[in-house]
Design a protein around this motif. Structure first.
Motif, PDB file in Angstrom:
ATOM      1  N   LEU A 509       0.814  -1.223   0.000  1.00 56.72           N
ATOM      2  CA  LEU A 509       0.000   0.000   0.000  1.00 56.72           C
ATOM      3  C   LEU A 509       0.845   1.269   0.000  1.00 56.72           C
ATOM      4  CD1 LEU A 509      -3.014  -0.798   2.373  1.00 56.72           C
ATOM      5  CD2 LEU A 509      -2.657  -1.368  -0.038  1.00 56.72           C
ATOM      6  N   SER A 510       2.165   1.141  -0.007  1.00 55.42           N
ATOM      7  CA  SER A 510       3.022   2.334  -0.029  1.00 55.42           C
ATOM      8  C   SER A 510       2.984   2.963  -1.414  1.00 55.42           C
ATOM      9  CB  SER A 510       4.460   1.960   0.329  1.00 55.42           C
ATOM     10  OG  SER A 510       5.311   3.075   0.144  1.00 55.42           O
ATOM     11  N   ASP A 511       2.632   4.248  -1.456  1.00 56.77           N
ATOM     12  CA  ASP A 511       2.572   4.949  -2.738  1.00 56.77           C
ATOM     13  C   ASP A 511       3.786   5.859  -2.953  1.00 56.77           C
ATOM     14  OD1 ASP A 511       1.985   6.837  -0.839  1.00 56.77           O
ATOM     15  OD2 ASP A 511       0.072   7.455  -1.697  1.00 56.77           O
ATOM     16  N   LEU A 512       4.865   5.594  -2.229  1.00 55.18           N
ATOM     17  CA  LEU A 512       6.094   6.375  -2.434  1.00 55.18           C
ATOM     18  C   LEU A 512       6.697   6.104  -3.807  1.00 55.18           C
ATOM     19  CD1 LEU A 512       7.820   6.018   1.076  1.00 55.18           C
ATOM     20  CD2 LEU A 512       6.679   8.035   0.124  1.00 55.18           C
ATOM     21  N   TRP A 516      -0.959   5.766  -6.368  1.00 58.86           N
ATOM     22  CA  TRP A 516      -2.082   5.144  -5.675  1.00 58.86           C
ATOM     23  C   TRP A 516      -3.119   4.607  -6.661  1.00 58.86           C
ATOM     24  CZ3 TRP A 516      -3.580   2.610  -1.816  1.00 58.86           C
ATOM     25  CH2 TRP A 516      -4.940   2.410  -1.564  1.00 58.86           C
ATOM     26  N   GLN A 517      -3.275   5.248  -7.794  1.00 52.03           N
ATOM     27  CA  GLN A 517      -4.255   4.763  -8.766  1.00 52.03           C
ATOM     28  C   GLN A 517      -3.918   3.343  -9.221  1.00 52.03           C
ATOM     29  OE1 GLN A 517      -2.636   7.618  -8.893  1.00 52.03           O
ATOM     30  NE2 GLN A 517      -4.185   9.268  -8.913  1.00 52.03           N
ATOM     31  N   VAL A 518      -2.626   3.057  -9.365  1.00 52.66           N
ATOM     32  CA  VAL A 518      -2.193   1.717  -9.765  1.00 52.66           C
ATOM     33  C   VAL A 518      -2.464   0.727  -8.637  1.00 52.66           C
ATOM     34  CG1 VAL A 518      -0.208   0.298 -10.422  1.00 52.66           C
ATOM     35  CG2 VAL A 518      -0.462   2.609 -11.361  1.00 52.66           C
ATOM     36  N   ILE A 519      -2.125   1.121  -7.404  1.00 52.46           N
ATOM     37  CA  ILE A 519      -2.361   0.245  -6.240  1.00 52.46           C
ATOM     38  C   ILE A 519      -3.850  -0.070  -6.105  1.00 52.46           C
ATOM     39  CG2 ILE A 519      -2.171   0.055  -3.727  1.00 52.46           C
ATOM     40  CD1 ILE A 519       0.278   1.943  -3.922  1.00 52.46           C
ATOM     41  N   GLU A 520      -4.675   0.954  -6.259  1.00 50.16           N
ATOM     42  CA  GLU A 520      -6.129   0.780  -6.130  1.00 50.16           C
ATOM     43  C   GLU A 520      -6.646  -0.191  -7.192  1.00 50.16           C
ATOM     44  OE1 GLU A 520      -9.806   3.786  -5.053  1.00 50.16           O
ATOM     45  OE2 GLU A 520      -8.163   4.504  -6.318  1.00 50.16           O
ATOM     46  N   THR A 542       2.226   8.852   8.558  1.00 51.04           N
ATOM     47  CA  THR A 542       1.690   9.924   7.712  1.00 51.04           C
ATOM     48  C   THR A 542       0.741   9.399   6.645  1.00 51.04           C
ATOM     49  OG1 THR A 542       3.614   9.747   6.242  1.00 51.04           O
ATOM     50  CG2 THR A 542       3.749  11.336   8.044  1.00 51.04           C
ATOM     51  N   ARG A 543       0.713   8.088   6.437  1.00 52.74           N
ATOM     52  CA  ARG A 543      -0.107   7.499   5.370  1.00 52.74           C
ATOM     53  C   ARG A 543      -1.114   6.557   6.027  1.00 52.74           C
ATOM     54  NH1 ARG A 543       0.738   2.932   3.326  1.00 52.74           N
ATOM     55  NH2 ARG A 543       2.906   2.858   3.994  1.00 52.74           N
ATOM     56  N   THR A 544      -2.292   7.085   6.334  1.00 50.21           N
ATOM     57  CA  THR A 544      -3.265   6.335   7.135  1.00 50.21           C
ATOM     58  C   THR A 544      -4.523   5.927   6.372  1.00 50.21           C
ATOM     59  OG1 THR A 544      -4.276   8.397   7.893  1.00 50.21           O
ATOM     60  CG2 THR A 544      -2.494   7.468   9.257  1.00 50.21           C
ATOM     61  N   GLY A 545      -4.778   6.554   5.239  1.00 48.69           N
ATOM     62  CA  GLY A 545      -6.041   6.318   4.556  1.00 48.69           C
ATOM     63  C   GLY A 545      -6.074   5.112   3.636  1.00 48.69           C
ATOM     64  N   GLN A 546      -4.904   4.628   3.201  1.00 48.50           N
ATOM     65  CA  GLN A 546      -4.888   3.559   2.198  1.00 48.50           C
ATOM     66  C   GLN A 546      -5.491   2.251   2.715  1.00 48.50           C
ATOM     67  OE1 GLN A 546      -2.611   5.819   2.622  1.00 48.50           O
ATOM     68  NE2 GLN A 546      -1.529   6.330   0.717  1.00 48.50           N
TER      69      GLN A 546
END
Length: 618
Positions: A509-512, A516-520, A542-546
């Protein structure tokens, strides 16, 4: 286990005289590439060798041909067998003794130069045994001074190595004067080391018990000295050379020796020879380089002509198209932007034969190691030593350098060897880790780059290979090998049963590094296809919503009661395991050290274990 881990100890012979000893040694021999030697009274194994003469006689035949000898015999018997054969610790083979049960591995002889100390540790790792190392430097956590420079290709000079080693063992003050060569070894000494570097200040009353010179200079030690001294010679000197066609090897050697004596330089500090490409087939030069095991670099006249030198020659220019061969070649071999000549061109002639040799010497900032480096990409598993493969543990112990994230380095600290170079990088500096590892391996060191779990699953292996590709790696230098480890998804699954028994996938789930569109898109595909799904990097500070979005996506396609495992720090002291459901999974703590496993439509919980049926029971 990879045989490359034991290359430096080859050729390697193992000796057993009883059936139980043979059974202990045989699997070890397959692992480390040793040849098992048995008396003809024992039943041979595949690839073992049988001897018909006495062991004493047979050992005499092996002594000069084997680099390492491993005995599965009583230590006293081994001592009596090898005593008549021992000559010098710098040339005798390494001697290892293993008891018949495989519980103890003893470094008996040639512990430093022969490598018996290190090999005993490696074999002990393979056998899950205890290594017995009795050398004082190892027990003090210090690098052995008589092998200090070997990783960097240094050559030993003159001196009283025994007495300097004794002073170190007594933890007396030992002065180190290092004029050239890598200082990496200095950065990884224990806090209580006995060395001090350079010369003391005028107000310091430090009287050394011994001195270590690390220099390209050849120093003359007085026979009767107040304290012992030794010399290491890093190979930093490049000899630019020009000669008349047909000049003999003997005249070339004489010329080099005369110039080095004149300037008090050590020929052991020679990195290699350099000349114009017209001399690439010069017989005398080639014979000298082969005999001395030195590289020969050649440069085109156009390259040499662009180098500014102190002593250009129009005559040379008319002959070969450049105003300098010796000086320009020496500077080109080092890097003309960074180098300066320490010896301008010297012309040496002989009354006994025709010809002349021109010599110039430049000094490099970086020593020539003379080795092909190795990159070992190592997965250390979930973090507990007993969850690592023996090959991974051996690679870490064998490496000259270990590079990794500080947390992972701390997990493998018990495996680190005395004198090893260990470099730590923050969690966000993966690219710098890879580049540093490649730099050191290209120089000639053996570098272990560690990753948690498996290095090829969200680890460093891919990044290192990408960096190598960008650098134009030829696939051979440095050599590369990947050592697999238990991945985080495997470790987490093992703590909750058998949730991965059917088709599964993993998603970070890391979008670094991934949008995020690809992960989703991948989450939705996995959820719709009913894959058991392992979630890596589910939530950071810092990344809580994913992870919330991931749950929403899965709830569109899965029953809210689908079993979910939340595994924090598998196999570590802080391990926490929670079995819950897809609907309630966010009620529990989830962070970057957590792996989340979401079951498929058939995954079920039974007696606090998860089972994903494969279909064996209808």
């Amino acid at each position: 286990m990879s045989l490359s881990l034991f290359t430096e100890f080859q050729p390697l012979a193992a000796i057993a005289t009883t059936p139980s000893a043979a059974e202990t040694l045989y699997p070890l021999c397959q692992t480390i590439g040793a040849t098992l030697h048995l008396p003809d009274s024992l039943t041979p194994f595949n690839n073992s060798q049988t001897y018909t003469i006495s062991l004493k006689e047979h050992l005499a035949t092996l002594w000069k041909t084997q680099r390492t000898l491993i005995f599965c015999l009583a230590t006293g018997a081994v001592v009596r067998l090898i005593a008549p054969l021992l000559e010098d610790k710098s040339t005798d083979p390494a001697i290892i003794v293993i008891d018949q049960t495989g519980k103890w591995v003893i470094s008996l002889c040639s512990g430093h130069t022969g490598g018996a100390d290190r090999l005993a540790e490696l074999i002990a790792t393979e056998l899950d045994a205890t290594p017995i190392i009795t050398g004082a430097s190892a027990n003090l956590g210090l690098p052995a001074i008589d092998i200090l420079g070997l990783p960097f290709g240094w050559r030993k000079g003159e001196g009283d190595w025994t007495q300097v080693s004794a002073a170190i063992a007594r933890q007396e003050k030992v002065q180190v004067i290092q004029e050239v060569g890598s200082t990496l070894w200095q950065d990884h000494l224990p806090e209580n080391h006995p060395f001090y570097f350079g010369f003391p200040e005028a107000d310091q009353a430090i009287i050394p018990a011994a001195r270590i010179w690390i220099s390209a200079t050849k120093r003359q030690f007085a026979e009767k000295s107040d304290f012992p001294r030794v010399q290491w010679h890093p190979r930093v000197l490049w000899v630019g050379i020009g000669c008349i066609r047909g000049t003999s090897r003997q005249l070339i050697e004489t010329a080099i020796e005369q110039v080095f004596q004149r300037y008090h330089l050590a020929t052991a500090a020679i990195a290699g020879l350099a000349t114009i490409d017209l001399k690439a087939d010069e017989t005398g030069l080639l014979e000298y380089c082969i005999e001395k095991q030195l590289p020969l670099k050649t440069f085109a006249a156009e390259v040499l002509g662009g180098i500014e030198v102190p002593n250009p020659s129009e005559i040379v220019s008319q002959e070969v198209g450049t105003k300098s061969v010796a000086e320009a070649s020496a500077l080109s071999a080092v890097s003309p932007q960074k180098a300066a000549l320490i010896v301008p061109k010297q012309i040496i002639k002989s009354e006994q034969e025709m010809g002349a040799v021109t010599i110039a010497i430049a000094q490099s900032d970086l020593e020539y190691t003379g080795k092909i480096g190795q990159l070992w990409l190592v997965g250390i598993g979930p973090g507990k030593l007993d969850q690592m493969t023996p090959a991974a543990m051996t690679a870490i112990k064998q490496a000259d350098v270990i590079i990794g994230y500080s947390l992972y380095l701390e997990l493998i600290k018990p495996l680190q060897r005395k004198g090893q170079i260990v470099e730590s990088f923050p969690i966000t500096q993966e690219q710098k880790r890879a580049q540093r590892a490649i730099e050191l391996a290209q120089w000639g060191l053996t570098v272990a780059v560690i990753s948690s779990g498996d290095c090829g699953i969200y680890g460093m292996a891919g990044l290192v290979l990408e960096e190598l590709q960008q650098a134009g790696w030829d696939g051979h230098n440095p050599k590369l090998e990947v050592f697999a480890g238990i991945s985080a998804i495997q470790a987490a699954a093992s703590r909750v049963g058998a949730p991965l028994m059917h088709d599964f996938c993993t998603i970070s789930l890391s979008d670094l590094l991934t949008p995020w569109q690809v992960i989703e898109k991948r989450l939705e595909a996995a959820a719709k296809a009913d894959f058991v799904t392992g979630i890596y990097n589910p939530r950071s500070q810092t990344r809580t919503g994913q992870i919330i979005k991931a749950q929403e996506i899965f709830l569109k396609f899965r029953n809210p009661n689908t079993p979910v495992a939340i595994v924090h720090s598998a196999y570590r002291e802080q391990e926490q395991i929670t079995l819950t459901t897809l609907e309630k999974m966010l009620d529990f703590p989830i962070d970057m050290l957590t792996t989340v496993i979401i079951g498929n439509c058939s995954t079920r919980q039974y007696a606090n274990w998860l089972i994903t049926p494969r279909g064996y029971i209808s």
